[in-house]
Design a protein around this motif. Structure first.
Motif, PDB file in Angstrom:
ATOM      1  N   PRO A 165       0.814  -1.217   0.000  1.00 37.22           N
ATOM      2  CA  PRO A 165       0.000   0.000   0.000  1.00 37.22           C
ATOM      3  C   PRO A 165       0.848   1.267   0.000  1.00 37.22           C
ATOM      4  N   ASP A 166       0.385   2.270  -0.714  1.00 36.42           N
ATOM      5  CA  ASP A 166       1.046   3.567  -0.738  1.00 36.42           C
ATOM      6  C   ASP A 166       0.596   4.349   0.483  1.00 36.42           C
ATOM      7  N   ARG A 167       1.523   4.581   1.408  1.00 33.66           N
ATOM      8  CA  ARG A 167       1.185   5.312   2.630  1.00 33.66           C
ATOM      9  C   ARG A 167       1.241   6.814   2.373  1.00 33.66           C
ATOM     10  N   ARG A 168       0.201   7.349   1.748  1.00 34.57           N
ATOM     11  CA  ARG A 168       0.054   8.791   1.528  1.00 34.57           C
ATOM     12  C   ARG A 168       1.194   9.370   0.693  1.00 34.57           C
ATOM     13  N   ALA A 193       0.839   1.575  13.174  1.00 32.06           N
ATOM     14  CA  ALA A 193       1.088   0.149  12.939  1.00 32.06           C
ATOM     15  C   ALA A 193       1.173  -0.154  11.442  1.00 32.06           C
ATOM     16  N   ALA A 194       0.254   0.412  10.665  1.00 32.26           N
ATOM     17  CA  ALA A 194       0.268   0.183   9.220  1.00 32.26           C
ATOM     18  C   ALA A 194       1.539   0.730   8.592  1.00 32.26           C
ATOM     19  N   GLU A 209      -4.691  -8.160   6.925  1.00 34.24           N
ATOM     20  CA  GLU A 209      -5.371  -8.548   5.686  1.00 34.24           C
ATOM     21  C   GLU A 209      -5.522  -7.348   4.751  1.00 34.24           C
ATOM     22  N   ARG A 210      -5.781  -6.165   5.298  1.00 29.82           N
ATOM     23  CA  ARG A 210      -5.861  -4.960   4.471  1.00 29.82           C
ATOM     24  C   ARG A 210      -4.514  -4.630   3.826  1.00 29.82           C
ATOM     25  N   LEU A 211      -3.442  -5.014   4.492  1.00 27.02           N
ATOM     26  CA  LEU A 211      -2.106  -4.713   3.990  1.00 27.02           C
ATOM     27  C   LEU A 211      -1.575  -5.781   3.040  1.00 27.02           C
ATOM     28  N   GLY A 212      -2.394  -6.792   2.741  1.00 29.72           N
ATOM     29  CA  GLY A 212      -1.994  -7.779   1.745  1.00 29.72           C
ATOM     30  C   GLY A 212      -1.542  -9.121   2.274  1.00 29.72           C
TER      31      GLY A 212
END
Length: 233
Positions: free
Chosen positions: A97-100, A181-182, A215-218
């Protein structure tokens, strides 16, 4: 990315026989981590009585044998200490995921031996799992600071060949809800992937919020596990 996931069936033994061999204490077929690095121990996948005897001698009488997810049962003379249902998750290989739009490590600090006291303090307040004075030697640990104080961290733990476990993901109560955490998991995962390995992690079955985040992070569940500890005779 091709990584043999069969090594994840024995993550402790595979780590201590591979990338973490320099942190191992070994006797016969039994192996455990150096004192204050980790409490995890391992025996062969199909242990004989002599393997359990070697582990008992290695750890000493009345010691904790933290068997992690080892499914083999020790002799009846070993006293059960804990049993915790959990699951093992692996990164699916999709795009992180692209963190902003920020760089993966933006705003994060690398933690090491000079930060042990504050890492232990954060662990004592958040209880992410076992963490000792030399646990940081297992791999890279990253943290988040707010007004100079360490408020979140995560790091690398088990290292079976081709894989690295992300662990000790924790955030102080006063700093939760801000995505720390993400950010930490994504930054560590990016580092792991960059060196040609694949991220994985373990989580307690009762920690539904963490499972949903991963799970959201893959990440996806590879298998159910039971974490178990015993007291040696």
């Amino acid at each position: 990315m091709m990584n043999n996931d069969s090594v994840l069936d024995d993550p402790v033994g595979q780590s201590l026989g591979g990338p973490h061999a320099h942190l191992a204490r070994r006797l016969g077929g039994a192996v455990t981590y150096s004192t204050e690095v980790a409490t995890f121990s391992a025996v062969p996948v199909q242990p004989e009585a002599e393997d359990w005897a070697d582990l008992a001698a290695l750890l000493g009488p009345g010691a904790l044998a933290d068997m992690f997810s080892c499914p083999a049962a020790p002799p009846p003379s070993w006293e059960p200490v804990f049993s915790l249902a959990g699951r093992q998750l692996i990164w699916t290989g999709g795009r992180l995921p692209d963190r902003r739009g920020a760089e993966p490590d933006s705003g994060l600090v690398v933690l090491g031996k000079d930060n042990v006291s504050e890492m232990l303090d954060l662990v004592s307040r958040t209880e992410p799992g076992p963490f000792w004075s030399r646990t940081h030697e297992l791999g890279t640990y990253l943290g988040v600071r707010a007004e100079g104080a360490l408020v979140a961290m995560a790091g690398e733990r088990l290292r079976p060949p081709g894989w690295t476990e992300i662990s000790a993901v924790c955030t102080a109560p006063e700093a939760r809800g801000q995505g720390h955490a993400a950010r930490l998991v994504c930054a560590l995962a990016a580092r792991i992937v960059a060196r040609g390995e694949r991220p994985f992690l373990h989580v307690a079955e009762t920690n539904s919020r963490a499972i949903a985040l991963y799970e959201r992070l893959g990440f996806r569940t590879r298998r159910q596990v039971t974490f178990r500890g015993f007291r040696t005779p």
